[in-house]
Structure formats: C-alpha cells, structure tokens
Design an enzyme around this catalytic site. Structure first.
Site: not given
Ligand SMILES: NC(=O)c1ccc[n+]([C@@H]2O[C@H](COP(=O)([O-])OP(=O)(O)OC[C@H]3O[C@@H](n4cnc5c(N)ncnc54)[C@H](O)[C@@H]3O)[C@@H](O)[C@H]2O)c1
Length: 252
Positions: A13, A63, A154-155, A158
């Site tokens: 990702g 994926d 989601y909770a 995670k």
């Molecule tokens: N942004 C926040 O506040 C936050 C807080 C806590 C945890 N997170 C976690 O951090 C991680 C990154 O979050 P972010 O905010 O950068 O998200 P984002 O949505 O900006 O980026 C997520 C990326 O994952 C890719 N992705 C989604 N499904 C996929 C799949 N099946 N295979 C390959 N790639 C895939 C998407 O294309 C995207 O580029 C996530 O796991 C998210 O749950 C984010």
C-alpha cells in the site's frame, strides 16, 4: 543514515500516504524498496520520488488480499532486489458505518484487506526470513483497535493485527525475526480526507477538530509514522518484539 544498507524492504500500500512515506524513509536510509500497491502504475510515483533522490526502489502491482499473487510477487521481488529482509504490512481500507447498518460485504472487505492480507504477506515473507535467520515485520494497527464509533470492522481488523503481532513474535523470535506493530492516531492522508468527506466536513475542518482532542494539539503526518516504522525495522529496536506502539500525539 544507512541503517538499512544491504536490506530489501517490502512496503504494501505504498503508492500514497503512510506507506509512501515509509518507502521513502527506508530508501533514504539505504534499503532497496519494493513499492507494492494494487497496480505497478499506482506505485510508480513513489518509486520516482525515491530514485530522484538517489535511492533504490521498484514498483510492483499486487492485491495483497490474494495469497497466490503475494507469493508470486514476493518471489519476483527477492529475485529482482536480492532478498527479502523487511516487511511493512501497511495496505488498508476503511468501510465505515454504524454496526446496525454495516453490510456483510463491508465487514468482509475490511477484515480481508486489513488483516488477512497481513497473514498472507507475513506467511510468505517468513519463509525467506526464517531461512536466512533475519527478518523484521512491522504492521499497521490503529488507535481504532481500542474501539471507534462507526468502525466495528476496522477496529476488529486492527485489534487482530495486534494479536497476530504478539503471536508471530513468539513463533518467529527463535529465528531472529522481530515482529511489531504501530498504531497511529489521526494522520493526515487520503484515508482521513475520505472520512471527512463522508461526514460532510472538509479535510481541514476535520483535522482541526481532531487536533482539539489530541494533547499535542495537531494531527500527525505520514512521515511521523514512517520514522517509527523505520525504528522498529532497524537494529535500534533489535530487542523490541511483540509490541504495538501507539503513535497518536499523546491521546489516551
Ligand atoms: N491515516 C490514518 O489516520 C491512519 C490511522 C491509523 C492507521 N492507519 C493505517 O495505516 C495504513 C495506511 O493508511 P493511509 O492513511 O496511508 O491510507 P491510504 O488510503 O492513503 O493508502 C492506502 C494504500 O493501500 C493501497 N491498497 C488498498 N488495498 C490494497 C490491496 N488489496 N492490495 C494492495 N494495496 C492496497 C491503496 O491503493 C493505497 O495506496 C492503513 O493500514 C491504515 O489502516 C491509518
């Protein structure tokens, strides 16, 4: 700093947000980085940012919810870049809704992409790591693991990451593999911008509101998660394993 010289890191990702910042950080410190996202085209932007600064990176489309696809792409990565030492399970999605309105499809999608994908990638990666008696796995959990309105799926996913992390640390520790998780609070990315839009707010207003609930009085930036992931993936954290580190500006 060259904490990752000679190491190959896979970041899932990594086309945007926290994953992209993590890929840039690991590469800046010497890792050869496999930038994995749904398509190689999506991942290419992060690769361009890294190579423009003299780093080494390559884009891969996969994926991560598809075990066979993960197995195939990790084999290509190991052949192309010369091994597989660090895995960052970062790919994730949200499908928020109050529980009574949450369709089964949204439960399944979030559990599959946030949790089963971490099983897929960790299960494939540990074969390389155990054989070489070296590995670092860092997975993205979330503050939402403690409970968050509208995020039952989601909770659960995670919180699952935290249990997976604690257990893999026990099972893989004897093979010199460290396994940890990072649980961010509110980080300014496309994911939180989409949340703002869904609740009828702008990204700016939504962030300002989150900041008032945060002791440091601001939201986090992707680079502030990337630096902690890099710490956990480095020898600076050589005796840290099985931990989930909350990175949330001091919120309890
Ligand atoms: N942004 C926040 O506040 C936050 C807080 C806590 C945890 N997170 C976690 O951090 C991680 C990154 O979050 P972010 O905010 O950068 O998200 P984002 O949505 O900006 O980026 C997520 C990326 O994952 C890719 N992705 C989604 N499904 C996929 C799949 N099946 N295979 C390959 N790639 C895939 C998407 O294309 C995207 O580029 C996530 O796991 C998210 O749950 C984010």
């Amino acid at each position: 700093m060259t904490r990752f010289a000679g190491k190959v890191a896979v970041v899932t990702g990594a086309a945007q947000g926290i994953g992209a910042a993590t890929a840039r950080r690991l590469a800046a410190e010497g890792a050869a980085v496999a930038v994995v996202d749904l398509t190689a085209e999506r991942a290419a932007g992060t690769v361009a940012q890294i190579t423009a600064k003299g780093g080494t990176a390559r884009a891969y489309g996969c994926d991560v919810a598809d075990y066979d696809a993960v197995e195939a792409v990790f084999a290509r990565i190991a052949a192309d870049l010369g091994g597989l030492h660090i895995l960052v399970n970062n790919a994730g999605i949200t499908r928020d809704n109050l529980f009574f309105r949450m369709p089964k499809a949204d439960w399944d999608a979030v559990l599959t992409i946030n949790l089963t994908s971490a099983y897929n990638c960790s299960h494939v990666a540990q074969k390389y790591m155990v054989a070489q008696k070296y590995g670092k796995i860092v997975s993205l959990s979330s503050r939402s693991a403690l409970g968050n309105r509208g995020q039952a799926n989601y909770a659960a996913a995670k919180a699952g990451i935290q249990g997976l992390t604690a257990t893999l640390a026990i099972e893989l520790g004897p093979f010199n593999v460290n396994v940890n998780a990072v649980a961010p609070g509110y980080i300014a990315t496309a994911m939180t911008a989409a949340t703002a839009e869904r609740v009828g707010s702008t990204a700016e207003d939504h962030q300002a509101e989150a900041a008032t609930r945060t002791p440091l009085r601001r939201v986090g930036q992707p680079e502030e998660i990337a630096s902690v992931v890099a710490f956990l993936a480095s020898e600076d954290a050589s005796y840290v394993s099985g931990q989930t580190l909350y990175v949330n500006g001091g919120a309890r």
